[in-house]
Design an enzyme around this catalytic site. Structure first.
Site, PDB file in Angstrom:
ATOM      1  N   GLY A 136       8.592 -37.294  39.230  1.00 44.18           N
ATOM      2  CA  GLY A 136      10.002 -37.415  38.909  1.00 44.18           C
ATOM      3  C   GLY A 136      10.636 -36.226  38.226  1.00 44.18           C
ATOM      4  N   CYS A 162       3.710 -25.810  44.834  1.00 47.79           N
ATOM      5  CA  CYS A 162       3.040 -25.202  43.674  1.00 47.79           C
ATOM      6  C   CYS A 162       1.752 -24.538  44.153  1.00 47.79           C
ATOM      7  CB  CYS A 162       2.776 -26.238  42.587  1.00 47.79           C
ATOM      8  SG  CYS A 162       1.780 -27.650  43.124  1.00 47.79           S
TER       9      CYS A 162
END
Length: 437
Positions: free
Chosen positions: A114, A231
Site C-alpha cells: 500500500g 525494485c
C-alpha cells in the site's frame, strides 16, 4: 554483503563497470528508512514537529528520510499520519505530481502492501483510486493500510489484472504498475531476495510483467499516463519492459528535474542505485498513451441511498451532513464508486444499522474522526498506550466517541460511568510503549 548469487554479481559488474565496487560497499551499509506524511490528514509540520530525526527529501510533498528514531512507536503512526516507505520507492509516484487532471481516476494495479496507494490517494488531483492486489493475503494488508490512513476515495479489490481490464476498460486517467519483480533492489533489506534470485526467475518476471502491462494498457484512456516501476536492476525487467510498453502505443514523458537529477537514464526511464541514491533501488518510466483506448466499462450501481430512518440512527452518533451515504444489507457506507464489483474497501464503511441502533466501524473514526464527539488525549497520556492495547480507559464521555491522541483519531470507544469501553480492533491491539523515547 555475503550470500549474493555469483551470476547476479557478474551481471551487476557488467552493468555498473567502474561503479561496481561502490555498489558492493553500499550493500554493507545499513538499510535506509523513510516515510511519507499523509497530507490528507495533517500538515507536514505536524509530523515534522512530532518526529525528530526526519530529513526532507528533495522531491515529493511530505517525503522524508528517517535519520534516527522509531516513527512506528509514536501514536501518530497508529492514527495514520504517515506511512513507512523507503526513499527510492517514493520516487515513481512523486513523478506524477502535477501531471494528472483534477479529479483523476487512477488505478494502482499491483498495490500491496500500500505504499504507492497511500501516496496516490493523498494527491489532491486524485478523485478515485482503485487499488488492486491479486494475492488475497496481501490484499488484506492493503485494506488494513487504506483504513489506517483514513482515505475516503479508495476502492480496494483483489482481481487478476486481466479481470480488472474487463471490469473497467479504458476508465482511467493513469495506471500505476509497480510490478512484481526479481527484487534485486531489496537484497540489502531482505536477504531472502538474494536466496530467491535466479536468471530463470528474472525471465519469468519479465514475461509476467508484459502480461500485466497489456492489462494496464486496456484500462487506460487515450492520452492517459502509465507509470511502470520495479525494485530491481535487470534490464529485462526495466528497459526491456519499458520498450515493450512503448510498442503498445506510448510515448515517453520526462520526470521532473528534481527526480531526474537523483538517478540516471535507463532507456526511456530512470534507475536509482543504492550507492548513488539514499535508498534501496528503483527503476521507473513514465509514458503517455497515444494509441486508441478500449471503451470505458460502466460498473452498474447496486447500492441504494440510506433511508431517512438509517440516517437518523447514524446522526445520533456522528455528523453525516454533506456525505452521500449508501446502504447494503444493513451496512452503511460512503462509496468511492457505486459499482457491482466485489471489493475489500469501497470508500468508508460507517457501520451497521440494525434493531434500531447504529454501531460504527473502525474505518469511520479514521476517515471522519472530526465528525464524532471526542475523548481528547495528549500524545503522552498513558491512556493512549492502554487504549491501543485494547484496555478500557478512564474518561468522561457518554456513548460513542472518537478516542484521539494530539487531536487525531486512533479509533472508537463507548463511554459510560467514567470509563470508555474499548472498540479498537482486536487484530491491531499491541502491548508496547507508544512514545518517541
Amino acid at each position: 554483503m555475503n550470500g549474493l548469487p555469483e551470476k547476479f554479481l557478474e551481471r551487476m559488474k557488467a552493468r555498473l563497470g567502474a561503479e561496481y565496487g561502490d555498489y558492493l560497499a553500499a550493500l554493507d551499509a545499513p538499510p535506509v528508512k523513510g516515510l511519507h506524511i499523509n497530507t490528507a490528514r495533517c500538515a507536514v509540520s505536524v509530523a515534522d514537529g512530532a518526529l525528530p530525526g526526519l530529513e526532507k527529501l528533495p522531491f515529493g510533498d511530505g517525503c522524508r528520510l528517517v535519520a534516527e528514531g522509531r516513527p512506528t512507536a509514536h501514536p501518530y503512526y497508529a492514527a495514520g499520519l504517515y506511512y513507512m516507505q523507503e526513499p527510492s520507492a517514493m520516487l515513481p509516484v512523486s513523478a506524477l505530481a502535477g501531471l494528472l487532471p483534477d479529479g483523476a481516476r487512477v488505478l494502482d494495479m499491483c498495490a500491496a502492501p500500500g505504499g504507492k496507494t497511500s501516496m496516490l490517494a493523498r494527491m489532491p488531483e486524485t478523485g478515485l483510486l482503485v487499488s488492486n492486489e491479486i494475492e488475497r493475503s496481501r490484499a488484506l494488508v492493503l485494506r488494513e493500510n487504506v483504513v489506517r490512513m483514513g482515505y475516503a476515495n479508495v476502492l480496494a479489490v483483489s482481481m487478476r489484472p486481466d479481470r480488472a481490464a474487463d471490469a473497467f476498460g479504458g476508465f482511467f486517467d493513469a495506471v500505476v504498475v509497480d510490478a512484481p519483480c526479481s527484487g534485486e533492489g531489496m537484497m540489502r533489506k531482505e536477504p531472502q531476495a538474494a536466496a530467491n534470485w535466479s536468471e530463470a526467475n528474472v525471465r519469468a518476471c519479465a514475461a509476467r510483467q508484459r502480461e500485466i502491462l497489456r492489462s494496464a494498457d486496456a484500462c487506460l484512456k487515450e492520452g492517459g499516463l502509465l507509470l511502470y516501476s520495479t525494485c530491481t536492476f535487470s534490464p529485462e525487467e526495466d528497459e526491456g519492459a519499458a520498450e515493450y510498453a512503448l510498442s503498445l502505443g506510448y510515448e515517453p514523458v520526462s520526470a521532473p528535474e528534481s527526480i531526474r537529477a537523483l538517478g540516471r537514464p535507463a532507456g526511456c526511464g530512470y534507475i536509482f542505485y543504492p550507492h548513488a541514491f539514499r535508498g534501496e533501488g528503483q527503476f521507473f518510466c513514465l509514458l503517455r498513451k497515444t494509441g486508441a483506448a478500449r471503451p470505458e466499462a460502466k460498473p452498474g450501481a447496486r447500492c441504494r441511498p440510506a433511508s431517512r430512518a438509517e440516517l437518523a440512527l447514524v446522526s445520533e452518533i456522528m455528523d453525516v451532513s454533506g456525505l452521500e451515504v449508501a446502504s447494503s444489507d444493513g451496512m452503511l457506507f460512503v462509496p468511492a464508486l457505486r459499482c457491482e464489483l466485489p471489493c475489500l474497501v469501497n470508500g468508508v464503511m460507517l457501520g451497521r444499522a440494525e434493531k434500531g441502533r447504529f454501531t460504527p466501524a473502525h474505518q469511520a473514526f479514521h476517515a471522519y474522526g472530526g465528525r464524532f464527539r471526542a475523548l481528547e488525549l495528549d500524545v503522552g497520556d498513558e491512556r493512549v498506550a492502554d487504549y491501543l492495547a485494547g484496555r478500557e480507559i478512564a474518561g468522561e464521555a457518554r456513548g460513542w466517541v472518537a478516542v484521539t491522541a494530539g487531536g487525531y483519531a486512533l479509533g472508537g470507544g463507548k463511554g459510560s460511568g467514567g470509563v470508555v469501553k474499548n472498540h479498537y480492533p482486536k487484530s491491531l491491539r499491541e502491548e508496547r510503549s507508544w512514545n518517541w523515547a
